[in-house]
Motif scaffolding. Structure first.
Motif, PDB file in Angstrom:
ATOM      1  N   SER A   1       0.823  -1.214   0.000  1.00  0.00           N
ATOM      2  CA  SER A   1       0.000   0.000   0.000  1.00  0.00           C
ATOM      3  C   SER A   1       0.852   1.257   0.000  1.00  0.00           C
ATOM      4  O   SER A   1       0.363   2.342  -0.298  1.00  0.00           O
TER       5      SER A   1
ATOM      6  N   SER B   1      -2.992   3.453   1.451  1.00  0.00           N
ATOM      7  CA  SER B   1      -4.305   2.802   1.494  1.00  0.00           C
ATOM      8  C   SER B   1      -4.198   1.642   2.477  1.00  0.00           C
ATOM      9  O   SER B   1      -3.126   1.373   3.022  1.00  0.00           O
TER      10      SER B   1
ATOM     11  N   ALA C   1      -3.754  -2.002   3.719  1.00  0.00           N
ATOM     12  CA  ALA C   1      -3.155  -3.277   3.325  1.00  0.00           C
ATOM     13  C   ALA C   1      -2.266  -3.729   4.476  1.00  0.00           C
ATOM     14  O   ALA C   1      -1.784  -2.893   5.259  1.00  0.00           O
TER      15      ALA C   1
ATOM     16  N   ASP D   1      -8.677   0.021  -7.968  1.00  0.00           N
ATOM     17  CA  ASP D   1      -8.497   0.129  -6.520  1.00  0.00           C
ATOM     18  C   ASP D   1      -7.443  -0.849  -6.015  1.00  0.00           C
ATOM     19  O   ASP D   1      -6.672  -0.520  -5.119  1.00  0.00           O
ATOM     20  N   SER D   2      -7.417  -2.054  -6.589  1.00  0.00           N
ATOM     21  CA  SER D   2      -6.502  -3.088  -6.115  1.00  0.00           C
ATOM     22  C   SER D   2      -6.217  -4.064  -7.242  1.00  0.00           C
ATOM     23  O   SER D   2      -7.015  -4.231  -8.168  1.00  0.00           O
TER      24      SER D   2
ATOM     25  N   ARG E   1      -2.094  -2.185  -3.650  1.00  0.00           N
ATOM     26  CA  ARG E   1      -3.120  -1.173  -3.386  1.00  0.00           C
ATOM     27  C   ARG E   1      -2.549   0.245  -3.370  1.00  0.00           C
ATOM     28  O   ARG E   1      -3.293   1.200  -3.150  1.00  0.00           O
TER      29      ARG E   1
END
Length: 292
Positions: free
Chosen positions: A210, A214, A216, A264-265, A283
């Motif tokens: 991340s 974000s 993770a 987003d991922s 992410r």
């Protein structure tokens, strides 16, 4: 050499330059910067001194990538959580008609191999990429790196041994890998823990990237039970607006999660012996820009 010929020659070799730079750096944007810098040097080069354009361009791109990699390694020491390569859309298509060659290229760009390459020195990584992924002769690599051929062979041997020890080779059937990816997606999004446990290896791992930007895991999660429960919890907390697509990234199938149509991922699984050995989750929004 006329301007249009200069451009044509460079464009002919752009794919291999991008391939070398990405495998060296693990970042699409950084690789593109290297290719752009290589173009500027090519455009200003003395044509009378360039006998082999491909060799010249690869030499320039490799040296630029080594310099950039040395700078990046310092920055990555302060990276928040595990670091994973930036996902790369791969479609070798008609440019690689040979199935065996495509398999080599796919493996050399896989997340699992790129993660191992992070632990090599810049010179070892350059030798490995040029030799293993693109099959350059040792003599040409020696010229590129301004090293003796014997020194390059030693670097190649150390790099190959290091990669083999940390990333054993498995003959993965592409059909089986896609099937496991689809089953993984169905079980995770369907809240099916039992289904996940049937496809996860007992010692399965989950690595999340991340960059602190974000949510993770900041540490590697180990064991099938912990990985499965984390995935189900993440799926439940996803909320509305999520859609999923299976796309080809880094030489294999991957799950691209989108929120309201925006990346987003990325989830990608490392498969061996009919089970998922590792789940990679990217992410960091900075690493998803090229997938928009």
């Amino acid at each position: 050499m006329a301007t249009d010929i200069v451009i044509e020659v460079f464009e002919e070799h752009r794919p291999v330059l991008m391939g070398v730079a990405y495998r060296m750096l693990g970042r699409v944007a950084d690789a593109e910067d290297v290719v752009q810098d290589a173009w500027l040097r090519w455009a200003q080069a003395d044509r009378d001194e360039v006998r082999e354009p491909r060799a010249y361009l690869v030499r320039v791109a490799t040296r630029l990538a080594i310099d950039r990699l040395r700078q990046a390694q310092t920055r990555r020491e302060a990276y928040v959580g595990p670091w994973l390569p930036e996902p790369l859309v791969t479609d070798f298509g008609p440019t690689v008609p040979d199935t065996a060659e495509a398999a080599v290229l796919a493996e050399s760009v896989s997340l699992a191999v790129l993660v191992v390459l992070e632990s090599l020195s810049p010179l070892e990584r350059a030798v490995f990429v040029l030799r293993e992924a693109f099959g350059f002769p040792f003599a040409e690599i020696a010229t590129t790196l301004e090293r003796s051929e014997s020194a390059v062979r030693q670097l190649a041997g150390r790099a190959r041994k290091h990669v083999d020890e940390r990333r054993p080779r498995f003959d993965v059937d592409p059909v089986e890998q896609r099937d496991l990816t689809e089953r993984f997606l169905a079980a995770a999004t369907g809240g099916d823990l039992e289904g996940l446990m049937t496809i996860l290896a007992p010692d399965a791992r989950l690595v999340g990237d991340s960059g602190g930007k974000s949510k993770a895991p900041l540490r590697v999660i180990e064991s099938a039970d912990k990985v499965g429960r984390f995935l189900l919890g993440a799926a439940k907390g996803g909320g509305a607006g999520f859609t999923f697509r299976i796309v080809e990234l880094n030489g294999g199938p991957a799950v691209l999660a989108l929120v309201d149509g925006k990346p987003d991922s990325v989830f990608q699984v490392d498969v061996a012996d009919g089970h998922v050995q590792c789940v990679y989750i990217v992410r960091n929004p900075d690493k998803l820009v090229s997938l928009a």
